[in-house]
Design a protein around this motif. Sequence first.
Motif, PDB file in Angstrom:
ATOM      1  N   VAL B  93       0.707  -1.301  -0.169  1.00  0.00           N
ATOM      2  CA  VAL B  93       0.051   0.177   0.167  1.00  0.00           C
ATOM      3  C   VAL B  93       1.017   1.330   0.131  1.00  0.00           C
ATOM      4  N   ILE B  94       2.033   1.447   0.692  1.00  0.00           N
ATOM      5  CA  ILE B  94       2.324   2.860   0.939  1.00  0.00           C
ATOM      6  C   ILE B  94       3.695   2.597  -0.691  1.00  0.00           C
ATOM      7  N   SER B  95       4.095   1.750  -1.050  1.00  0.00           N
ATOM      8  CA  SER B  95       4.853   1.473  -2.122  1.00  0.00           C
ATOM      9  C   SER B  95       4.014   2.224  -3.545  1.00  0.00           C
ATOM     10  N   VAL B  96       2.530   1.842  -3.478  1.00  0.00           N
ATOM     11  CA  VAL B  96       1.481   2.540  -4.303  1.00  0.00           C
ATOM     12  C   VAL B  96       1.877   3.593  -4.370  1.00  0.00           C
ATOM     13  N   VAL B  97       1.236   4.106  -2.688  1.00  0.00           N
ATOM     14  CA  VAL B  97       0.765   5.733  -2.274  1.00  0.00           C
ATOM     15  C   VAL B  97       2.357   6.224  -3.116  1.00  0.00           C
ATOM     16  N   LEU B  98       2.879   5.440  -2.611  1.00  0.00           N
ATOM     17  CA  LEU B  98       4.526   6.603  -2.842  1.00  0.00           C
ATOM     18  C   LEU B  98       4.578   6.927  -4.400  1.00  0.00           C
ATOM     19  N   ILE B  99       4.531   5.834  -5.516  1.00  0.00           N
ATOM     20  CA  ILE B  99       4.792   5.925  -6.409  1.00  0.00           C
ATOM     21  C   ILE B  99       3.693   7.078  -7.530  1.00  0.00           C
ATOM     22  N   ASP B 100       2.235   6.304  -6.581  1.00  0.00           N
ATOM     23  CA  ASP B 100       1.657   6.754  -7.384  1.00  0.00           C
ATOM     24  C   ASP B 100       1.059   8.437  -7.553  1.00  0.00           C
ATOM     25  N   GLY B 101       1.179   8.632  -6.400  1.00  0.00           N
ATOM     26  CA  GLY B 101       1.706  10.082  -5.132  1.00  0.00           C
ATOM     27  C   GLY B 101       1.656  11.001  -5.879  1.00  0.00           C
ATOM     28  N   PHE B 102       3.300  10.939  -6.154  1.00  0.00           N
ATOM     29  CA  PHE B 102       4.631  11.005  -6.788  1.00  0.00           C
ATOM     30  C   PHE B 102       4.300  11.331  -8.065  1.00  0.00           C
ATOM     31  N   TYR B 103       3.691  10.739  -9.298  1.00  0.00           N
ATOM     32  CA  TYR B 103       3.469  11.084 -10.342  1.00  0.00           C
ATOM     33  C   TYR B 103       2.542  11.798 -10.843  1.00  0.00           C
ATOM     34  N   LEU B 104       1.357  11.732  -9.726  1.00  0.00           N
ATOM     35  CA  LEU B 104       0.281  11.994 -10.283  1.00  0.00           C
ATOM     36  C   LEU B 104       0.681  13.699 -10.008  1.00  0.00           C
ATOM     37  N   LEU B 105       1.562  14.050  -8.969  1.00  0.00           N
ATOM     38  CA  LEU B 105       1.560  15.536  -8.360  1.00  0.00           C
ATOM     39  C   LEU B 105       2.891  16.021  -9.118  1.00  0.00           C
ATOM     40  N   HIS B 106       3.841  15.280  -9.741  1.00  0.00           N
ATOM     41  CA  HIS B 106       5.385  15.307 -10.893  1.00  0.00           C
ATOM     42  C   HIS B 106       4.900  16.504 -11.996  1.00  0.00           C
TER      43      HIS B 106
END
Lengths: 157, 106
Positions: B93-106
């Motif tokens: 969960v943490i990995s998916v949130v970190l990766i998806d969250g980063f590319y959503l905001l990047h």
Amino acid sequence: MDNNVILLIHPALGGIATLAALWVFVDTLNVSEASLSRIKNVSILCAVLIWLTYIIGGYWYVVHYAPEKAIIKGGPWPFAHDFFMETKEHVFLMLLLLATYLPIAASGNLATSKAARKVVLWVAGLIVPVSLSMESSGAILSIAVKIGLLFKQAQGG
Amino acid sequence: MENSEIGKYTVSFGLSFAITSVVSALLVILKESNEEGVLAWMKALTGHHWVTHGLIDLILFVVLGWALSKVSSGQGVKMSVNGLVSCIVGAVVISVVLIDGFYLLH
């Protein structure tokens, strides 16, 4: 080999790997001494298929993706690369480790150990939705290339 | 007869997966935020940053899993099954949130 054939093999193997993970999940729910070796074999098959998906997809991504990336980025759906490809290529690395771990988790006696069963059920159960999200991202990328090419054609390119 | 035993490799490689997964997600953020340093180094190492990223993940997973199985005089890390499952699910969960969250905001 034709690049398009590689692009077919990659999601096909991933799809079969997803089915293998689902098989392990269902078989573990109904485990008995008779099904132990089958669960272990299918969990190994799942890991091997994910590895083949990784190697074949990785080869295509590293060697052949650049022109398609340019089409996607120049088309109406640049987010397909910026979000879906970027997340797919990195979440897949986690999926690769999870699938590699599945046969290790399934190596115990699942028929007698409730704890071992619990680990296998969670790992196999996680592989299925993560794999399906990889397949979905791939579908979005394929559509983005198609839309990008149509856009380019409409622009007279 | 039922028991609550889980093998030492199930625990050690399960924990290794959890740690490696989160480290991998953090490496995504680090390399994408540091293109001239980390990303350039990863590209230089194998010719493609993603290949290097995969190698780092695989080496870390194997080495950590092996090392964790050797602690406590070779008996491996002791952990409850609920703790192990929480680590594995939490890491995903943490990995998916970190990766998806980063590319959503990047």
